[in-house]
Design a protein around this motif. Structure first.
Motif, PDB file in Angstrom:
ATOM      1  N   PRO A  59       0.805  -1.556  -0.200  1.00 24.97           N
ATOM      2  CA  PRO A  59       0.252  -0.082   0.005  1.00 24.97           C
ATOM      3  C   PRO A  59       0.694   1.785  -0.094  1.00 24.97           C
ATOM      4  O   PRO A  59       2.044   1.273   0.452  1.00 24.97           O
ATOM      5  CB  PRO A  59      -1.142   0.106   1.471  1.00 24.97           C
ATOM      6  CG  PRO A  59      -0.298  -0.844   1.988  1.00 24.97           C
ATOM      7  CD  PRO A  59       1.102  -1.988   1.709  1.00 24.97           C
ATOM      8  N   VAL A  60      -0.008   1.689  -0.668  1.00 22.78           N
ATOM      9  CA  VAL A  60       0.526   3.694  -0.975  1.00 22.78           C
ATOM     10  C   VAL A  60       0.358   4.682  -0.332  1.00 22.78           C
ATOM     11  O   VAL A  60      -1.096   5.156  -0.835  1.00 22.78           O
ATOM     12  CB  VAL A  60       1.118   3.979  -2.263  1.00 22.78           C
ATOM     13  CG1 VAL A  60       1.803   5.428  -2.363  1.00 22.78           C
ATOM     14  CG2 VAL A  60       2.220   2.934  -3.028  1.00 22.78           C
ATOM     15  N   GLY A  71      -2.579   9.258  -8.201  1.00 24.82           N
ATOM     16  CA  GLY A  71      -2.830   7.870  -7.590  1.00 24.82           C
ATOM     17  C   GLY A  71      -3.578   7.231  -8.627  1.00 24.82           C
ATOM     18  O   GLY A  71      -3.693   6.207  -8.997  1.00 24.82           O
ATOM     19  N   GLN A  72      -3.735   8.192  -9.694  1.00 26.73           N
ATOM     20  CA  GLN A  72      -4.598   7.146 -11.595  1.00 26.73           C
ATOM     21  C   GLN A  72      -3.042   6.921 -11.835  1.00 26.73           C
ATOM     22  O   GLN A  72      -3.663   6.020 -12.214  1.00 26.73           O
ATOM     23  CB  GLN A  72      -5.108   8.440 -12.237  1.00 26.73           C
ATOM     24  CG  GLN A  72      -5.728   8.430 -12.950  1.00 26.73           C
ATOM     25  CD  GLN A  72      -6.577   9.546 -13.439  1.00 26.73           C
ATOM     26  OE1 GLN A  72      -5.988  10.584 -13.435  1.00 26.73           O
ATOM     27  NE2 GLN A  72      -8.203   9.062 -13.689  1.00 26.73           N
ATOM     28  N   PRO A  81      -3.318  -1.262  -3.069  1.00 28.16           N
ATOM     29  CA  PRO A  81      -3.361   0.039  -2.780  1.00 28.16           C
ATOM     30  C   PRO A  81      -2.927   1.572  -3.005  1.00 28.16           C
ATOM     31  O   PRO A  81      -2.180   1.306  -2.425  1.00 28.16           O
ATOM     32  CB  PRO A  81      -4.580  -0.383  -1.535  1.00 28.16           C
ATOM     33  CG  PRO A  81      -3.645  -1.443  -1.146  1.00 28.16           C
ATOM     34  CD  PRO A  81      -2.887  -1.831  -1.843  1.00 28.16           C
ATOM     35  N   VAL A  82      -3.706   2.617  -2.670  1.00 28.70           N
ATOM     36  CA  VAL A  82      -3.475   3.905  -2.601  1.00 28.70           C
ATOM     37  C   VAL A  82      -4.457   4.581  -2.381  1.00 28.70           C
ATOM     38  O   VAL A  82      -5.898   4.644  -2.470  1.00 28.70           O
ATOM     39  CB  VAL A  82      -2.894   4.718  -4.103  1.00 28.70           C
ATOM     40  CG1 VAL A  82      -2.125   5.917  -3.501  1.00 28.70           C
ATOM     41  CG2 VAL A  82      -1.848   3.891  -5.024  1.00 28.70           C
ATOM     42  N   ASP A  83      -4.086   5.250  -0.966  1.00 34.28           N
ATOM     43  CA  ASP A  83      -4.127   6.048   0.199  1.00 34.28           C
ATOM     44  C   ASP A  83      -3.843   7.734  -0.185  1.00 34.28           C
ATOM     45  O   ASP A  83      -2.631   8.008  -0.750  1.00 34.28           O
ATOM     46  CB  ASP A  83      -4.143   5.741   1.332  1.00 34.28           C
ATOM     47  CG  ASP A  83      -4.713   5.122   2.145  1.00 34.28           C
ATOM     48  OD1 ASP A  83      -5.751   4.437   1.065  1.00 34.28           O
ATOM     49  OD2 ASP A  83      -4.326   4.136   3.221  1.00 34.28           O
ATOM     50  N   ALA A  84      -5.210   8.717  -0.336  1.00 37.90           N
ATOM     51  CA  ALA A  84      -4.840   9.649  -0.435  1.00 37.90           C
ATOM     52  C   ALA A  84      -4.780  10.572   1.240  1.00 37.90           C
ATOM     53  O   ALA A  84      -5.220  10.570   1.152  1.00 37.90           O
ATOM     54  CB  ALA A  84      -5.827  10.383  -1.718  1.00 37.90           C
ATOM     55  N   TYR A 101      -8.430   5.312  -5.424  1.00 38.52           N
ATOM     56  CA  TYR A 101      -8.249   5.868  -3.702  1.00 38.52           C
ATOM     57  C   TYR A 101      -9.008   4.341  -3.038  1.00 38.52           C
ATOM     58  O   TYR A 101     -10.045   4.210  -3.538  1.00 38.52           O
ATOM     59  CB  TYR A 101      -8.454   6.551  -3.441  1.00 38.52           C
ATOM     60  CG  TYR A 101      -6.836   7.842  -4.136  1.00 38.52           C
ATOM     61  CD1 TYR A 101      -5.732   7.810  -4.189  1.00 38.52           C
ATOM     62  CD2 TYR A 101      -7.191   9.099  -5.008  1.00 38.52           C
ATOM     63  CE1 TYR A 101      -4.597   8.112  -4.059  1.00 38.52           C
ATOM     64  CE2 TYR A 101      -6.160   9.317  -5.550  1.00 38.52           C
ATOM     65  CZ  TYR A 101      -4.972   9.077  -5.527  1.00 38.52           C
ATOM     66  OH  TYR A 101      -4.243  10.036  -5.660  1.00 38.52           O
ATOM     67  N   ARG A 102      -8.450   4.057  -2.225  1.00 41.13           N
ATOM     68  CA  ARG A 102      -9.368   3.647  -1.250  1.00 41.13           C
ATOM     69  C   ARG A 102      -9.426   3.677  -0.637  1.00 41.13           C
ATOM     70  O   ARG A 102     -10.197   3.571   0.360  1.00 41.13           O
ATOM     71  CB  ARG A 102      -7.786   1.896  -0.787  1.00 41.13           C
ATOM     72  CG  ARG A 102      -8.625   1.194   0.690  1.00 41.13           C
ATOM     73  CD  ARG A 102      -7.520   0.445   1.116  1.00 41.13           C
ATOM     74  NE  ARG A 102      -6.227   1.320   1.833  1.00 41.13           N
ATOM     75  CZ  ARG A 102      -5.001   0.312   1.888  1.00 41.13           C
ATOM     76  NH1 ARG A 102      -4.544  -0.788   2.684  1.00 41.13           N
ATOM     77  NH2 ARG A 102      -3.952   1.034   3.045  1.00 41.13           N
ATOM     78  N   ASP A 103      -8.383   4.930   0.264  1.00 42.06           N
ATOM     79  CA  ASP A 103      -8.856   6.151   1.401  1.00 42.06           C
ATOM     80  C   ASP A 103      -8.734   7.277   1.227  1.00 42.06           C
ATOM     81  O   ASP A 103      -7.258   7.270  -0.114  1.00 42.06           O
ATOM     82  CB  ASP A 103      -8.833   5.021   2.472  1.00 42.06           C
ATOM     83  CG  ASP A 103      -9.821   6.286   3.976  1.00 42.06           C
ATOM     84  OD1 ASP A 103     -10.333   6.714   3.255  1.00 42.06           O
ATOM     85  OD2 ASP A 103      -9.661   5.292   5.574  1.00 42.06           O
ATOM     86  N   VAL A 104      -9.482   8.084   1.820  1.00 43.18           N
ATOM     87  CA  VAL A 104      -8.706   9.655   1.364  1.00 43.18           C
ATOM     88  C   VAL A 104      -8.933   9.888   2.861  1.00 43.18           C
ATOM     89  O   VAL A 104      -9.673   9.702   3.673  1.00 43.18           O
ATOM     90  CB  VAL A 104      -9.605  10.429   1.044  1.00 43.18           C
ATOM     91  CG1 VAL A 104      -9.111  10.167  -0.658  1.00 43.18           C
ATOM     92  CG2 VAL A 104     -11.316  10.711   0.394  1.00 43.18           C
ATOM     93  N   ILE A 105      -7.447  11.020   3.406  1.00 43.43           N
ATOM     94  CA  ILE A 105      -7.109  11.008   4.924  1.00 43.43           C
ATOM     95  C   ILE A 105      -7.074  12.743   4.439  1.00 43.43           C
ATOM     96  O   ILE A 105      -6.209  13.336   3.699  1.00 43.43           O
ATOM     97  CB  ILE A 105      -6.183  10.399   5.010  1.00 43.43           C
ATOM     98  CG1 ILE A 105      -6.152   8.887   5.256  1.00 43.43           C
ATOM     99  CG2 ILE A 105      -5.904  11.076   6.724  1.00 43.43           C
ATOM    100  CD1 ILE A 105      -4.958   8.470   4.746  1.00 43.43           C
TER     101      ILE A 105
END
Length: 211
Positions: A59-60, A71-72, A81-84, A101-105
């Motif tokens: 994961p990134v 991410g794209q 997976p990639v989180d932002a 993205y898997r999730d955004v923070i």
């Protein structure tokens, strides 16, 4: 009178988190078309390719993800997976629409990232370490969320690298054995379709591994 859309000159003069949130709230809806497409913005794809070529894997965490262009690009290369994370909720809302993205923070990197230590096998950042934005002071926060041996690909505006203290910061991280295998490939930020004072600007992609 119609309000003029924000642009790069506005972004490069930001000085506070509140200014960043306001600017990107105004810019989020038109950023991809007016700026990224209009200026032939290559850096997100360049950063993703450098990360993949170094052997980076998920994961990134995409730090300063904006509308999700990096991410794209990572997803197109098969890295998931990639989180932002980003300071701007409006930009993250645009990123979510790309389904990359898997999730955004939502987070101010100067205040840290609210995830457990060692959560990611890789960290990327495109366009965040530049004029009016962030400097090397946030590197410890990014290192905290990375696992041992995680690859980093962080683009740094070449004109800012020495001036903002990145060279000294990376020297200290290397000598303290926090990171290893640092290389600094230089890439064009924009393609042939770019116009304006910054059309020939370059970035150094700081590639390294956490020890």
């Amino acid at each position: 009178m119609k309000k003029q859309a924000p642009g790069l000159s506005d972004a490069y003069t930001l000085s506070t988190p509140e200014e960043s949130r306001r600017l990107y709230a105004d810019w989020a809806g038109t950023y991809d078309q007016d700026f990224a497409a209009g200026q032939d913005y290559l850096l997100p794809a360049q950063t993703a390719k450098a990360f993949a070529a170094a052997g980076g894997e998920g994961p990134v965490l995409d730090a300063g993800a904006g509308t999700g262009l990096c991410g794209q690009a990572l997803r197109a290369l098969g890295i998931e997976p990639v989180d932002a994370t980003d300071i701007s909720a409006a930009m993250l809302a645009e990123a979510l629409r790309k389904d990359a993205y898997r999730d955004v923070i939502e987070a101010d990197l100067k205040e840290g990232i609210p995830v457990p230590r060692g959560s990611y096998r890789g960290v990327v950042s495109s366009g965040t370490f530049t004029h009016g934005h962030l400097g090397p002071e946030v590197l410890p926060a990014l290192l905290r969320v990375a696992a041992a041996d995680a690859w980093f690909a962080l683009s740094v505006n070449a004109k800012l690298y020495e001036k903002a203290g990145f060279a000294g910061a990376f020297d200290r991280l290397l000598s303290g054995q926090w990171i290893r295998n640092l290389t600094l490939p230089e890439v064009q930020i924009y393609g042939l379709g770019a116009t304006g004072a910054h059309k020939n600007d370059t970035a150094l992609i700081t590639l390294f591994q956490k020890v």
